[in-house]
Design a protein around this motif. Structure first.
Motif, PDB file in Angstrom:
ATOM      1  N   ASN A   1      39.627  29.974  32.261  1.00  0.00           N
ATOM      2  CA  ASN A   1      40.117  29.867  33.742  1.00  0.00           C
ATOM      3  C   ASN A   1      40.665  28.484  33.880  1.00  0.00           C
ATOM      4  OD1 ASN A   1      39.217  32.474  34.603  1.00  0.00           O
ATOM      5  ND2 ASN A   1      37.168  31.922  35.017  1.00  0.00           N
ATOM      6  N   GLN A   2      40.378  27.404  33.275  1.00  0.00           N
ATOM      7  CA  GLN A   2      40.967  26.156  33.382  1.00  0.00           C
ATOM      8  C   GLN A   2      42.488  26.120  32.854  1.00  0.00           C
ATOM      9  OE1 GLN A   2      38.115  23.647  31.537  1.00  0.00           O
ATOM     10  NE2 GLN A   2      37.133  22.898  33.368  1.00  0.00           N
ATOM     11  N   ALA A   3      42.642  26.755  31.915  1.00  0.00           N
ATOM     12  CA  ALA A   3      43.846  27.142  31.314  1.00  0.00           C
ATOM     13  C   ALA A   3      44.646  28.061  32.026  1.00  0.00           C
ATOM     14  CB  ALA A   3      43.785  27.586  29.751  1.00  0.00           C
ATOM     15  N   VAL A   4      44.265  28.987  32.544  1.00  0.00           N
ATOM     16  CA  VAL A   4      45.072  29.703  33.393  1.00  0.00           C
ATOM     17  C   VAL A   4      45.729  28.894  34.535  1.00  0.00           C
ATOM     18  CG1 VAL A   4      44.930  31.722  35.134  1.00  0.00           C
ATOM     19  CG2 VAL A   4      43.962  31.966  32.795  1.00  0.00           C
ATOM     20  N   ARG A   5      44.860  28.017  35.237  1.00  0.00           N
ATOM     21  CA  ARG A   5      45.087  27.193  36.104  1.00  0.00           C
ATOM     22  C   ARG A   5      46.012  26.084  35.881  1.00  0.00           C
ATOM     23  NH1 ARG A   5      39.435  27.810  37.617  1.00  0.00           N
ATOM     24  NH2 ARG A   5      39.067  25.708  36.610  1.00  0.00           N
ATOM     25  N   MET A   6      45.867  25.572  34.631  1.00  0.00           N
ATOM     26  CA  MET A   6      46.923  24.597  34.249  1.00  0.00           C
ATOM     27  C   MET A   6      48.268  25.279  33.982  1.00  0.00           C
ATOM     28  SD  MET A   6      44.379  22.519  31.385  1.00  0.00           S
ATOM     29  CE  MET A   6      45.744  21.552  30.731  1.00  0.00           C
TER      30      MET A   6
ATOM     31  N   PRO B   1      52.712  36.030  33.798  1.00  0.00           N
ATOM     32  CA  PRO B   1      52.606  35.452  35.108  1.00  0.00           C
ATOM     33  C   PRO B   1      51.073  36.164  35.841  1.00  0.00           C
ATOM     34  CG  PRO B   1      54.396  36.766  34.844  1.00  0.00           C
ATOM     35  CD  PRO B   1      53.909  36.766  33.568  1.00  0.00           C
ATOM     36  N   VAL B   2      50.759  37.288  35.456  1.00  0.00           N
ATOM     37  CA  VAL B   2      49.307  37.574  35.916  1.00  0.00           C
ATOM     38  C   VAL B   2      48.553  37.571  34.724  1.00  0.00           C
ATOM     39  CG1 VAL B   2      47.872  39.314  37.024  1.00  0.00           C
ATOM     40  CG2 VAL B   2      50.009  38.830  37.988  1.00  0.00           C
ATOM     41  N   VAL B   3      47.484  36.978  34.553  1.00  0.00           N
ATOM     42  CA  VAL B   3      46.712  36.811  33.306  1.00  0.00           C
ATOM     43  C   VAL B   3      45.412  37.368  33.433  1.00  0.00           C
ATOM     44  CG1 VAL B   3      45.528  35.405  31.723  1.00  0.00           C
ATOM     45  CG2 VAL B   3      47.674  34.741  32.744  1.00  0.00           C
ATOM     46  N   PRO B   4      45.310  38.680  32.913  1.00  0.00           N
ATOM     47  CA  PRO B   4      43.999  39.576  32.762  1.00  0.00           C
ATOM     48  C   PRO B   4      42.948  38.754  32.168  1.00  0.00           C
ATOM     49  CG  PRO B   4      45.325  40.539  31.401  1.00  0.00           C
ATOM     50  CD  PRO B   4      46.165  39.366  31.739  1.00  0.00           C
TER      51      PRO B   4
ATOM     52  N   THR C   1      54.833  25.164  34.493  1.00  0.00           N
ATOM     53  CA  THR C   1      54.026  24.729  35.598  1.00  0.00           C
ATOM     54  C   THR C   1      54.916  24.904  36.963  1.00  0.00           C
ATOM     55  OG1 THR C   1      55.231  22.643  35.377  1.00  0.00           O
ATOM     56  CG2 THR C   1      52.935  22.741  34.510  1.00  0.00           C
ATOM     57  N   GLY C   2      54.289  24.634  38.193  1.00  0.00           N
ATOM     58  CA  GLY C   2      54.832  24.992  39.533  1.00  0.00           C
ATOM     59  C   GLY C   2      54.396  26.363  40.009  1.00  0.00           C
ATOM     60  N   PRO C   3      54.885  26.575  41.118  1.00  0.00           N
ATOM     61  CA  PRO C   3      54.581  27.926  41.989  1.00  0.00           C
ATOM     62  C   PRO C   3      55.408  28.793  41.321  1.00  0.00           C
ATOM     63  CG  PRO C   3      55.852  26.553  43.455  1.00  0.00           C
ATOM     64  CD  PRO C   3      55.166  25.760  42.255  1.00  0.00           C
ATOM     65  N   LEU C   4      54.998  30.072  41.021  1.00  0.00           N
ATOM     66  CA  LEU C   4      55.887  31.346  40.523  1.00  0.00           C
ATOM     67  C   LEU C   4      56.835  31.875  41.720  1.00  0.00           C
ATOM     68  CD1 LEU C   4      53.123  33.268  38.803  1.00  0.00           C
ATOM     69  CD2 LEU C   4      54.689  31.793  37.839  1.00  0.00           C
ATOM     70  N   SER C   5      57.997  31.914  41.456  1.00  0.00           N
ATOM     71  CA  SER C   5      59.000  32.612  42.257  1.00  0.00           C
ATOM     72  C   SER C   5      58.178  33.740  42.907  1.00  0.00           C
ATOM     73  CB  SER C   5      60.315  32.583  41.695  1.00  0.00           C
ATOM     74  OG  SER C   5      60.308  33.688  40.591  1.00  0.00           O
TER      75      SER C   5
ATOM     76  N   ALA D   1      48.488  21.229  27.581  1.00  0.00           N
ATOM     77  CA  ALA D   1      49.407  20.876  28.518  1.00  0.00           C
ATOM     78  C   ALA D   1      50.696  20.539  28.040  1.00  0.00           C
ATOM     79  CB  ALA D   1      48.869  19.275  29.102  1.00  0.00           C
ATOM     80  N   ASP D   2      50.709  20.131  26.667  1.00  0.00           N
ATOM     81  CA  ASP D   2      52.125  19.932  26.073  1.00  0.00           C
ATOM     82  C   ASP D   2      52.757  21.296  25.954  1.00  0.00           C
ATOM     83  OD1 ASP D   2      54.047  18.278  24.883  1.00  0.00           O
ATOM     84  OD2 ASP D   2      53.586  19.182  22.954  1.00  0.00           O
ATOM     85  N   PHE D   3      51.903  22.587  25.508  1.00  0.00           N
ATOM     86  CA  PHE D   3      52.277  23.691  25.483  1.00  0.00           C
ATOM     87  C   PHE D   3      53.198  24.237  27.064  1.00  0.00           C
ATOM     88  CE2 PHE D   3      50.453  27.846  26.994  1.00  0.00           C
ATOM     89  CZ  PHE D   3      51.749  28.846  26.723  1.00  0.00           C
ATOM     90  N   VAL D   4      52.220  24.026  27.951  1.00  0.00           N
ATOM     91  CA  VAL D   4      52.540  24.211  29.453  1.00  0.00           C
ATOM     92  C   VAL D   4      53.978  23.538  29.855  1.00  0.00           C
ATOM     93  CG1 VAL D   4      52.041  24.079  31.674  1.00  0.00           C
ATOM     94  CG2 VAL D   4      50.424  24.636  30.350  1.00  0.00           C
ATOM     95  N   ARG D   5      54.246  22.214  29.335  1.00  0.00           N
ATOM     96  CA  ARG D   5      55.176  21.527  29.635  1.00  0.00           C
ATOM     97  C   ARG D   5      56.496  22.297  28.632  1.00  0.00           C
ATOM     98  NH1 ARG D   5      52.039  17.066  29.587  1.00  0.00           N
ATOM     99  NH2 ARG D   5      52.328  16.684  27.224  1.00  0.00           N
ATOM    100  N   GLY D   6      56.102  22.702  27.526  1.00  0.00           N
ATOM    101  CA  GLY D   6      57.313  23.021  26.500  1.00  0.00           C
ATOM    102  C   GLY D   6      57.911  24.501  27.049  1.00  0.00           C
ATOM    103  N   ARG D   7      56.955  25.146  27.285  1.00  0.00           N
ATOM    104  CA  ARG D   7      57.199  26.494  28.300  1.00  0.00           C
ATOM    105  C   ARG D   7      57.689  26.447  29.541  1.00  0.00           C
ATOM    106  NH1 ARG D   7      55.308  31.163  25.509  1.00  0.00           N
ATOM    107  NH2 ARG D   7      55.216  30.783  23.235  1.00  0.00           N
ATOM    108  N   ARG D   8      57.424  25.305  30.168  1.00  0.00           N
ATOM    109  CA  ARG D   8      57.982  25.256  31.780  1.00  0.00           C
ATOM    110  C   ARG D   8      57.134  26.168  32.568  1.00  0.00           C
ATOM    111  NH1 ARG D   8      64.589  24.327  31.156  1.00  0.00           N
ATOM    112  NH2 ARG D   8      64.318  22.418  29.935  1.00  0.00           N
TER     113      ARG D   8
END
Length: 345
Positions: free
Chosen positions: A239-244, A192-195, A317-321, A308-315
């Motif tokens: 940093n682009q990956a963290v934002r994606m 959730p928080v990426v150093p 995306t979207g704001p963190l609760s 992007a496919d990794f992000v979709r597969g791990r779900r």
């Protein structure tokens, strides 16, 4: 007559995926999957043999089956999956030495495929924009998977000189990502928080798990020889990956990065090895000309598309609760406290 292929490491995710893909190839008559424990997943039509490549008994397996192609997938990237750094090095280096000794004695062997890694190039501020297969590391990896892989490649080159009748191909694969694979890097971008390393935003190049497996299949059934870089087109920055991934970046001053890495490993947040910290500081780019000309492979996914496919597969995306952010901040504060205590102490 079709090929008889022996695949090591079939109980691990990539080894099992490769065995399933190879099972669909009509040019392969028989597949023998080898590992120390039974695979927890489907390995297609592979015949599983419980054997340790660190034991000379592997020579009997190769000889009895008349194996003509060996695909070495059992080079482990993280010590946690191997039971510690000592065990990891034994599997990677000693296991490879025993496997190559068995291959050297096998008269039926005609082809050896080794899954290597782009980590052999290391990561430093003096690196070229793109590493070709003939470019040496400016700073050799001094620990972990990268160091093991340098040793493995050295033993493979020695084997090639002793058995010039065997075609040898080593694939230097970029870091894997995808919806199913789990690595130190995918765990890192799932936090959730990426150093991140303050003041650095390196370019990284990735390969989708499906593309990496297809490259290995082509290396097995094709005619390519030598060393081949394998990666998706293009690069993204950390940093682009963290934002994606919809994560929260937490820049860490460079003098504290190593201490933060140690604290993160102890707390179970992620496996921040010194090797990975250098990669996340300086990045790495690969020239893939030989991948297309020699291997004849065109990846389906670019680096950005693979991530992007990794992000979709791990779900991811979207704001963190709010509760996840609060928990992540609490863990991050715990790490900072540990760092502060270590520095003061």
């Amino acid at each position: 007559m079709g090929r008889v292929v022996l695949v090591t490491g079939v109980s691990r995710y990539l080894g099992g995926l490769y065995a399933r893909v190879l099972s669909a190839d009509p040019e392969v008559d028989r597949i023998i999957g080898v590992d120390v424990v039974p695979p927890p997943h489907d390995i297609g039509r592979s015949d599983f043999v419980r054997a340790d490549i660190r034991n000379p008994v592997i020579a009997k397996v190769i000889g009895a089956a008349g194996v003509d192609t060996v695909v070495h997938m059992n080079v482990i990237a993280t010590p946690t999956s191997a039971g510690g750094r000592v065990s990891m090095k034994e599997i990677n280096v000693i296991g490879t030495m025993q496997l190559l000794a068995a291959c050297q004695k096998a008269p039926s062997l005609r082809r050896l495929v080794v899954k290597s890694t782009s980590s052999v190039y290391g990561a430093s501020p003096r690196d070229p924009a793109m590493f070709t297969e003939d470019t040496g590391a400016k700073v050799l990896p001094r620990s972990g998977w990268g160091k093991d892989s340098v040793e493995v490649e050295g033993y493979v080159r020695g084997f090639s000189r002793r058995r010039p009748d065997v075609d040898v191909v080593m694939l230097r694969l970029a870091n894997f990502v995808g919806p199913g694979i789990r690595t130190a890097l995918t765990d890192y971008f799932s936090l959730p928080v990426v150093p991140t390393v303050m003041g650095f935003d390196p370019r990284i190049q990735l390969v989708h798990e499906d593309d990496g497996i297809e490259a290995l299949r082509l290396a097995t059934t094709g005619t390519a020889t030598g060393i081949v870089n394998v990666a998706g087109d293009g690069c993204i920055t950390v940093n682009q990956a963290v934002r994606m991934a919809g994560r929260v970046p937490a820049p860490v001053p460079p003098p504290l990065v190593g201490i933060v890495g140690q604290a993160a490993r102890r707390s179970g947040l992620a496996d921040f090895s010194p090797e990975q910290i250098r990669f996340l500081s300086y990045g790495r780019g690969l020239d893939t000309t030989r991948m297309r000309r020699v291997l004849g492979f065109e990846p389906r996914y670019s680096t950005r598309e693979a991530f992007a496919d990794f992000v979709r597969g791990r779900r991811l995306t979207g704001p963190l609760s709010p509760d996840r952010v609060e928990a992540a901040e609490a863990k991050a504060l715990g790490v900072v406290h540990s760092v502060a205590t270590a520095v003061v102490g």
